[in-house]
Design a protein around this motif. Sequence first.
Motif, PDB file in Angstrom:
ATOM      1  N   LEU A 175      -7.776 -64.970  28.968  1.00 36.34           N
ATOM      2  CA  LEU A 175      -8.990 -65.390  28.272  1.00 36.34           C
ATOM      3  C   LEU A 175      -8.736 -66.620  27.403  1.00 36.34           C
ATOM      4  O   LEU A 175      -9.583 -67.520  27.310  1.00 36.34           O
ATOM      5  N   LYS A 176      -7.572 -66.684  26.771  1.00 37.89           N
ATOM      6  CA  LYS A 176      -7.285 -67.840  25.921  1.00 37.89           C
ATOM      7  C   LYS A 176      -7.131 -69.103  26.768  1.00 37.89           C
ATOM      8  O   LYS A 176      -7.600 -70.192  26.382  1.00 37.89           O
ATOM      9  N   ASP A 177      -6.517 -68.975  27.930  1.00 38.17           N
ATOM     10  CA  ASP A 177      -6.410 -70.128  28.826  1.00 38.17           C
ATOM     11  C   ASP A 177      -7.798 -70.581  29.287  1.00 38.17           C
ATOM     12  O   ASP A 177      -8.087 -71.777  29.362  1.00 38.17           O
ATOM     13  N   VAL A 178      -8.663 -69.615  29.601  1.00 37.19           N
ATOM     14  CA  VAL A 178     -10.031 -69.939  30.019  1.00 37.19           C
ATOM     15  C   VAL A 178     -10.774 -70.636  28.888  1.00 37.19           C
ATOM     16  O   VAL A 178     -11.487 -71.624  29.099  1.00 37.19           O
ATOM     17  N   ALA A 179     -10.616 -70.129  27.663  1.00 38.90           N
ATOM     18  CA  ALA A 179     -11.283 -70.728  26.507  1.00 38.90           C
ATOM     19  C   ALA A 179     -10.867 -72.191  26.331  1.00 38.90           C
ATOM     20  O   ALA A 179     -11.704 -73.065  26.057  1.00 38.90           O
TER      21      ALA A 179
ATOM     22  N   VAL B 231     -12.103 -67.101  38.783  1.00 36.99           N
ATOM     23  CA  VAL B 231     -10.947 -67.267  37.895  1.00 36.99           C
ATOM     24  C   VAL B 231      -9.949 -66.144  38.137  1.00 36.99           C
ATOM     25  O   VAL B 231     -10.309 -64.965  38.126  1.00 36.99           O
ATOM     26  N   ASP B 232      -8.692 -66.529  38.375  1.00 36.02           N
ATOM     27  CA  ASP B 232      -7.602 -65.559  38.334  1.00 36.02           C
ATOM     28  C   ASP B 232      -6.374 -66.262  37.761  1.00 36.02           C
ATOM     29  O   ASP B 232      -6.439 -67.425  37.371  1.00 36.02           O
ATOM     30  N   ASP B 233      -5.268 -65.573  37.699  1.00 33.98           N
ATOM     31  CA  ASP B 233      -4.078 -66.131  37.049  1.00 33.98           C
ATOM     32  C   ASP B 233      -3.649 -67.462  37.666  1.00 33.98           C
ATOM     33  O   ASP B 233      -3.128 -68.344  36.970  1.00 33.98           O
ATOM     34  N   SER B 234      -3.865 -67.600  38.956  1.00 39.03           N
ATOM     35  CA  SER B 234      -3.400 -68.814  39.631  1.00 39.03           C
ATOM     36  C   SER B 234      -4.423 -69.941  39.610  1.00 39.03           C
ATOM     37  O   SER B 234      -4.125 -71.054  40.035  1.00 39.03           O
ATOM     38  N   GLN B 235      -5.642 -69.663  39.105  1.00 37.59           N
ATOM     39  CA  GLN B 235      -6.708 -70.655  39.182  1.00 37.59           C
ATOM     40  C   GLN B 235      -7.225 -71.107  37.821  1.00 37.59           C
ATOM     41  O   GLN B 235      -8.222 -71.794  37.751  1.00 37.59           O
ATOM     42  N   VAL B 236      -6.553 -70.732  36.742  1.00 45.34           N
ATOM     43  CA  VAL B 236      -7.032 -71.148  35.432  1.00 45.34           C
ATOM     44  C   VAL B 236      -6.780 -72.633  35.213  1.00 45.34           C
ATOM     45  O   VAL B 236      -7.657 -73.368  34.750  1.00 45.34           O
ATOM     46  N   LYS B 237      -5.594 -73.084  35.556  1.00 48.73           N
ATOM     47  CA  LYS B 237      -5.295 -74.499  35.389  1.00 48.73           C
ATOM     48  C   LYS B 237      -6.223 -75.319  36.278  1.00 48.73           C
ATOM     49  O   LYS B 237      -6.359 -75.059  37.465  1.00 48.73           O
ATOM     50  N   GLY B 238      -6.866 -76.299  35.686  1.00 41.69           N
ATOM     51  CA  GLY B 238      -7.809 -77.114  36.432  1.00 41.69           C
ATOM     52  C   GLY B 238      -9.215 -76.564  36.464  1.00 41.69           C
ATOM     53  O   GLY B 238     -10.104 -77.130  37.118  1.00 41.69           O
TER      54      GLY B 238
END
Length: 494
Positions: A403-407, A360-367
């Motif tokens: 973290l909120k995007d990951v959640a 997971v990084d900033d560019s890989q959260v979506k999807g």
Amino acid sequence: MVAVNFQEQNPDVLVLRSLGVDIGSATSHLTYSEVTLRRDSMALSSQYEVSSREELYHSDIMLTPYLDEAHIDAAAVESFIAREYGRLLEAHGPADTGVVIVTGEAANRDNAPALAQTVSMHVGSSMCVAAGPHYEALLAAHGSGAVEASANGRRILNLDIGGGTTKLSVVQDGEILSTAALSIGARLLARGATGRAERIEPPLVPLLAALDERLDMGDDVTDELRRRIAHLQATLLLGVIFKTQDPRAHDLVSQLWVTDPLPTGMLDDIDAVTFSGGVAEYILGHSDQDFGDLGIFLGEELKRGFERAEPRYPIMDDSRGIRATVLGAGQYSIRISGITSFVTDGVLPLAGLKVVAAVVDDSQVKGLADRLLAARNTFALDDVGVRPCYALVFDGQPDYFLLKDVARELLKIAHVGSPLVVALNADVAFALGVIITVELGWTGELVVLDGISAGDLDYADIGAALGLVDAIPVTLKSLTFMTRKQTGLTVVSR
């Protein structure tokens, strides 16, 4: 709650008592160790790492009994473990954590999974583990002392020679560089009290063919035949190590590899050799007892071969021999999730979780949810009723917004009726747990662990919280019970 000893009430030093049970191709036994774990609070780390281990107790050793070529004598093994565990309890009390490992040819038996589960229940705090050949090699390298001995830059080769397989581990600077395994072992052939064959393992067949021999169950097994087979096994193994194979030997060895061979050049510049497993007892001169198998002859042949070989590799005689794998299991397999973990009351322990990993990084959260779901479907976890543990690897320290995007992504694939289990390599588990429950309203059971790095080939058992700082023991394992059909081996009929 287990009463764990924190050294002088210091939460940075955690002392656990760990039980290891080994049901192997040739022998079964258990060991009980005190393991000291430390964390560097000055570095703001909540991760505990093993710093030392002291063996407090080891059981008698039993030859693993078999009912036939497909089944371990489960009742006999269970009786032996129950008796030895009773003695341990009387002397030392219960363990805090532990593992049950089933190794080598024993793991291929049809009733191995059920036996491991039953034994795990008998010994209470232990958790069921079946070690595949790479994992066995890794455990043996830790338990033999090879990893510790390599810390000064030396390249150490550990040979773990058991009843069914020989595992090779190359270690340097405290890191295991590569592992591999061959079907070379002491109990590929065993005779009974009458001298007749009562155990013939499939990997013995090409060895017999190479010697122009044929052997069926019940046939006489002479010392001369045992010595010839042992000599051939030793010649093949030494040829791999010292790169002296002729073409015929290379073809035979290719039939015996359980894993891929070690990479080219991995065995160059070896500084010393350590031995573990049952055959190590003969190589190192710790035993001369003949169990009717190939062990005593294989040990003699290998010892002689190493003494004559060039280059000469010094042999370290401070290993733990036959107990190395289970000692390594009691040390290496332990992980401790630290004080930032978030756990719903009453949800632990959990066992047999399949790790589903993602970076997971900033560019890989979506999807992220789609990627995790695809991986979950690849392993068909929903079809077989196995629960996932989502292992997320962060590139750097994640902030609140990440973290909120990951959640949000995790909740897309979560089910309220089943615990949502997440393992993180970063110390942000509690923050993620609060976001999931308080901010996003998740009402199901939740486990978020910090400081745990795991991959797609792993399974995880998560124990109940321990003591003063609610540290959580995690056992990572390779769960590789295989049937003979899966291994492609031909069963030699009685």
